[in-house]
Structure formats: structure tokens, C-alpha cells
Motif scaffolding. Structure first.
Motif, short mmCIF file in Angstrom:
data_model
loop_
_atom_site.label_atom_id
_atom_site.label_comp_id
_atom_site.label_asym_id
_atom_site.label_seq_id
_atom_site.Cartn_x
_atom_site.Cartn_y
_atom_site.Cartn_z
N LEU A 193 0.83 -1.21 0.00
CA LEU A 193 0.00 0.00 0.00
C LEU A 193 0.87 1.26 0.00
O LEU A 193 0.58 2.21 -0.73
N ILE A 194 1.90 1.26 0.81
CA ILE A 194 2.81 2.41 0.86
C ILE A 194 3.48 2.61 -0.51
O ILE A 194 3.55 3.73 -1.03
N ALA A 195 3.95 1.50 -1.11
CA ALA A 195 4.59 1.60 -2.42
C ALA A 195 3.62 2.14 -3.47
O ALA A 195 3.99 2.99 -4.29
N CYS A 196 2.38 1.68 -3.44
CA CYS A 196 1.38 2.15 -4.41
C CYS A 196 1.10 3.64 -4.24
O CYS A 196 0.96 4.37 -5.23
N VAL A 197 1.04 4.11 -2.99
CA VAL A 197 0.82 5.54 -2.75
C VAL A 197 2.02 6.34 -3.26
O VAL A 197 1.86 7.40 -3.88
N LEU A 198 3.22 5.83 -3.05
CA LEU A 198 4.43 6.55 -3.46
C LEU A 198 4.62 6.62 -4.97
O LEU A 198 5.35 7.47 -5.46
N VAL A 199 3.96 5.72 -5.70
CA VAL A 199 4.03 5.77 -7.16
C VAL A 199 3.54 7.12 -7.67
O VAL A 199 4.11 7.69 -8.62
N ARG A 241 11.59 14.92 -16.26
CA ARG A 241 12.07 14.27 -17.48
C ARG A 241 11.29 14.68 -18.73
O ARG A 241 11.53 14.16 -19.82
N GLY A 242 10.31 15.58 -18.57
CA GLY A 242 9.55 16.06 -19.72
C GLY A 242 8.48 15.11 -20.22
O GLY A 242 8.08 15.18 -21.38
N ILE A 243 8.02 14.24 -19.34
CA ILE A 243 6.95 13.31 -19.72
C ILE A 243 5.62 14.07 -19.71
O ILE A 243 5.35 14.80 -18.75
N PRO A 244 4.80 13.93 -20.74
CA PRO A 244 3.51 14.64 -20.74
C PRO A 244 2.67 14.29 -19.51
O PRO A 244 2.71 13.14 -19.03
N PHE A 245 1.92 15.27 -19.04
CA PHE A 245 1.13 15.07 -17.83
C PHE A 245 0.16 13.90 -17.97
O PHE A 245 0.02 13.09 -17.06
N TRP A 246 -0.48 13.77 -19.12
CA TRP A 246 -1.44 12.69 -19.31
C TRP A 246 -0.76 11.32 -19.22
O TRP A 246 -1.37 10.36 -18.76
N TRP A 247 0.51 11.24 -19.64
CA TRP A 247 1.23 9.97 -19.54
C TRP A 247 1.60 9.69 -18.07
O TRP A 247 1.56 8.55 -17.62
N ARG A 248 1.93 10.74 -17.35
CA ARG A 248 2.20 10.58 -15.92
C ARG A 248 0.97 10.08 -15.18
O ARG A 248 1.08 9.30 -14.23
N LEU A 249 -0.20 10.51 -15.62
CA LEU A 249 -1.43 10.01 -15.00
C LEU A 249 -1.61 8.51 -15.27
O LEU A 249 -2.10 7.77 -14.40
N ILE A 250 -1.22 8.07 -16.45
CA ILE A 250 -1.26 6.63 -16.75
C ILE A 250 -0.33 5.90 -15.79
O ILE A 250 -0.69 4.86 -15.22
N ASP A 251 0.87 6.44 -15.58
CA ASP A 251 1.80 5.82 -14.64
C ASP A 251 1.22 5.81 -13.23
O ASP A 251 1.36 4.82 -12.50
N CYS A 252 0.58 6.89 -12.84
CA CYS A 252 -0.04 6.96 -11.50
C CYS A 252 -1.13 5.91 -11.34
O CYS A 252 -1.36 5.40 -10.24
N SER A 253 -1.80 5.57 -12.44
CA SER A 253 -2.89 4.59 -12.35
C SER A 253 -2.39 3.23 -11.88
O SER A 253 -3.15 2.47 -11.27
N PHE A 254 -1.11 2.91 -12.12
CA PHE A 254 -0.58 1.65 -11.62
C PHE A 254 -0.62 1.61 -10.10
O PHE A 254 -0.92 0.58 -9.50
N GLY A 255 -0.32 2.74 -9.48
CA GLY A 255 -0.41 2.82 -8.02
C GLY A 255 -1.83 2.71 -7.54
O GLY A 255 -2.13 2.02 -6.56
N VAL A 256 -2.75 3.36 -8.24
CA VAL A 256 -4.17 3.32 -7.85
C VAL A 256 -4.72 1.91 -7.99
O VAL A 256 -5.35 1.37 -7.09
N PHE A 257 -4.46 1.28 -9.15
CA PHE A 257 -4.99 -0.05 -9.39
C PHE A 257 -4.32 -1.11 -8.52
O PHE A 257 -4.93 -2.13 -8.20
N GLY A 258 -3.08 -0.90 -8.13
CA GLY A 258 -2.43 -1.81 -7.20
C GLY A 258 -2.96 -1.64 -5.78
O GLY A 258 -3.06 -2.60 -5.01
N PHE A 259 -3.30 -0.41 -5.43
CA PHE A 259 -3.78 -0.09 -4.09
C PHE A 259 -5.09 -0.82 -3.76
O PHE A 259 -5.27 -1.31 -2.65
N ILE A 260 -5.98 -0.88 -4.72
CA ILE A 260 -7.33 -1.42 -4.48
C ILE A 260 -7.31 -2.86 -3.97
O ILE A 260 -7.85 -3.14 -2.90
#
Length: 165
Positions: free
Chosen positions: A109-115, A126-145
Motif C-alpha cells: 500500500l505504501i509503495a502504491c501511494v508513493l508511485v 524528465r519532460g513526460i507529458p502530464f497525461w502519460w504521468r497520470l497513466i503511470d499513476c494509475s498503476f499505483g491506484v490499481f495496485g492499491f485497491i
């Protein structure tokens, strides 16, 4: 089926889901070039130049150039995959004895939040588009559940098994 059996089954199923998700996430870090070729062909095949298609083509081209000139850099993504595999293996302890290894759900849970801050901050640097960062964040959200449910049910299981003894 009694409540204890039901909880154990649910915990086991969601823990397996998390393990498989970690494993697949790690496995996708290895064949980056072929994955990006497929994804960019899929997203850019209709002739449109959406922001996503342009981004994927840019990443695909940079990856191909890096692969040609500096293939040793991909050793880093091999280790990224290894890290995912090892973390997935650790969760076997939660399959064996979820009550005794409840700390694994806390760790996950801690690791998922830190994602989320990690992806937002370092992706921005690193210049990653915000929408792509949200996709990366979704891994933390979907792992958290699933981990949240496992943590909750493990607490209930602990009370049930303690009352039996």
C-alpha cells in the motif's frame, strides 16, 4: 463455506491478482522496442496525428536510436523488470500466511501511494507529458485497491482466528 474460508479465498485471489500484475508489469519492461512499435502502429495507423500518437512516435524513434547507439542502457530496464519479479515473489509469503505476513500488504500500500508523487515529480523533471504521468499513476491506484481489501480482510481474519484459539 464459513467466513474464515471465504476471507482466505478472497485474500488469495486478490494477492494472486497483484502478483500477476507485478509480474506482467515487469515483463513489459524488457521488450520495449517491439512493444513501442506495436503500440505506435496501433495508435498512429489511422493517419491522425493525435498528441498520443506523436508522443509514441517520438519515444519509439528515441528508443530505436538509443538501442542502435547505446544498447547497454537497456540493462537498466532489465533490472527494473527484475525488481518487479522479486517484489512479486515476496508476496508469496502473504499467500502462505496472510495474517503473519500482513506487513506485506502495508508495504504494498505504501509503495502504491508513493508511485503517484514519484511519477508526477520525476516525470515532470524528465519532460513526460502530464497525461502519460497520470497513466503511470494509475498503476499505483490499481495496485492499491486489491491490497487495501487484502489488508482489511486480513485484519478480520486475524480476529476470527484469534477467537478460535
Amino acid at each position: 463455506m464459513n467466513r474464515e474460508q471465504l476471507l482466505r479465498r478472497r485474500i488469495k485471489q486478490l494477492t494472486w491478482l497483484f502478483i500477476v500484475g507485478l509480474f506482467l508489469s515487469g515483463a513489459t519492461a524488457i521488450p520495449l522496442q517491439s512493444e513501442l512499435n506495436l503500440l505506435s502502429n496501433f495508435c498512429g495507423s489511422n493517419g491522425e496525428s493525435s498528441e498520443m500518437a506523436r508522443w509514441l512516435l517520438r519515444v519509439r524513434d528515441a528508443l530505436a536510436q538509443t538501442q542502435a547507439q547505446h544498447p547497454f542502457l537497456f540493462y537498466g530496464t532489465d533490472w527494473l523488470a527484475f525488481g518487479h519479479f522479486v517484489i512479486a515473489l515476496v508476496f508469496i509469503g502473504a499467500l502462505r500466511d496472510p495474517v503473519r505476513n500482513r506487513w506485506l500488504f502495508d508495504f504494498g500500500l505504501i509503495a502504491c501511494v508513493l508511485v503517484i508523487p514519484y511519477a508526477l515529480v520525476f516525470g515532470g523533471l524528465r519532460g513526460i507529458p502530464f497525461w502519460w504521468r497520470l497513466i503511470d499513476c494509475s498503476f499505483g491506484v490499481f495496485g492499491f485497491i486489491p491490497l487495501w481489501f487484502c489488508r482489511k480482510w486480513t485484519g478480520e481474519l486475524e480476529i476470527l482466528t484469534r477467537d478460535k484459539n
